[in-house]
Scaffold this motif. Structure first.
Motif, PDB file in Angstrom:
ATOM      1  N   PRO A  21      35.322   6.744  18.074  1.00 45.66           N
ATOM      2  CA  PRO A  21      36.003   7.365  16.919  1.00 45.66           C
ATOM      3  C   PRO A  21      35.377   8.703  16.524  1.00 45.66           C
ATOM      4  O   PRO A  21      36.090   9.650  16.177  1.00 45.66           O
ATOM      5  CB  PRO A  21      35.835   6.333  15.800  1.00 45.66           C
ATOM      6  N   TYR A  22      34.065   8.805  16.591  1.00 47.02           N
ATOM      7  CA  TYR A  22      33.388  10.068  16.280  1.00 47.02           C
ATOM      8  C   TYR A  22      33.847  11.158  17.239  1.00 47.02           C
ATOM      9  O   TYR A  22      34.171  12.282  16.824  1.00 47.02           O
ATOM     10  CB  TYR A  22      31.872   9.888  16.356  1.00 47.02           C
TER      11      TYR A  22
ATOM     12  N   ASP B  25      37.362  12.278  16.459  1.00 48.16           N
ATOM     13  CA  ASP B  25      37.380  13.153  15.284  1.00 48.16           C
ATOM     14  C   ASP B  25      36.910  14.558  15.647  1.00 48.16           C
ATOM     15  O   ASP B  25      37.508  15.554  15.217  1.00 48.16           O
ATOM     16  CB  ASP B  25      36.493  12.586  14.173  1.00 48.16           C
ATOM     17  N   LYS B  26      35.827  14.634  16.420  1.00 53.96           N
ATOM     18  CA  LYS B  26      35.306  15.947  16.814  1.00 53.96           C
ATOM     19  C   LYS B  26      36.323  16.685  17.688  1.00 53.96           C
ATOM     20  O   LYS B  26      36.503  17.903  17.546  1.00 53.96           O
ATOM     21  CB  LYS B  26      33.982  15.805  17.570  1.00 53.96           C
TER      22      LYS B  26
ATOM     23  N   ALA C 123      39.586  16.361  17.616  1.00 55.48           N
ATOM     24  CA  ALA C 123      40.658  16.828  16.730  1.00 55.48           C
ATOM     25  C   ALA C 123      40.211  18.045  15.932  1.00 55.48           C
ATOM     26  O   ALA C 123      40.974  19.009  15.758  1.00 55.48           O
ATOM     27  CB  ALA C 123      41.075  15.697  15.786  1.00 55.48           C
ATOM     28  N   GLU C 124      38.976  18.028  15.476  1.00 60.97           N
ATOM     29  CA  GLU C 124      38.441  19.165  14.722  1.00 60.97           C
ATOM     30  C   GLU C 124      38.400  20.414  15.596  1.00 60.97           C
ATOM     31  O   GLU C 124      38.809  21.504  15.164  1.00 60.97           O
ATOM     32  CB  GLU C 124      37.035  18.815  14.222  1.00 60.97           C
TER      33      GLU C 124
END
Length: 86
Positions: free
Chosen positions: A63-64, A67-68, A70-71
């Motif tokens: 998940p991390y 998220d990264k 997507a960022e």
């Protein structure tokens, strides 16, 4: 009993003793092999537990990383938008 019959019975008893000895020796070998397999299985189980533990930590990091990603995609999109306006 006749001598021939006694000799034949003696031979049969000798064969029987030989077969029993062979069965007992093979049984001992099988026990040794089973003990070795039990040891191998214990070793495999220990390695499997380590793999499962590392897999859990990998699942926690997914998940991390998503998220990264997507960022970073959002940042790249913003930078491309600025460059195209110039």
């Amino acid at each position: 009993m006749s001598d021939d019959r006694l000799a034949r019975l003696e031979d049969m008893m000798g064969q029987l003793v030989g077969m029993v000895g062979k069965v007992l020796a093979e049984q001992q070998d099988m026990r040794s092999d089973m003990n070795a397999m039990k040891s191998d299985i214990s070793s495999i189980n220990a390695r499997l537990e380590r793999v499962e533990a590392s897999q859990i930590s990998s699942y926690e990091s997914i998940p991390y990383l998503l998220d990264k990603t997507a960022e970073h995609d959002r940042d790249i999109h913003a930078i491309k938008g600025r460059l195209l306006k110039i």
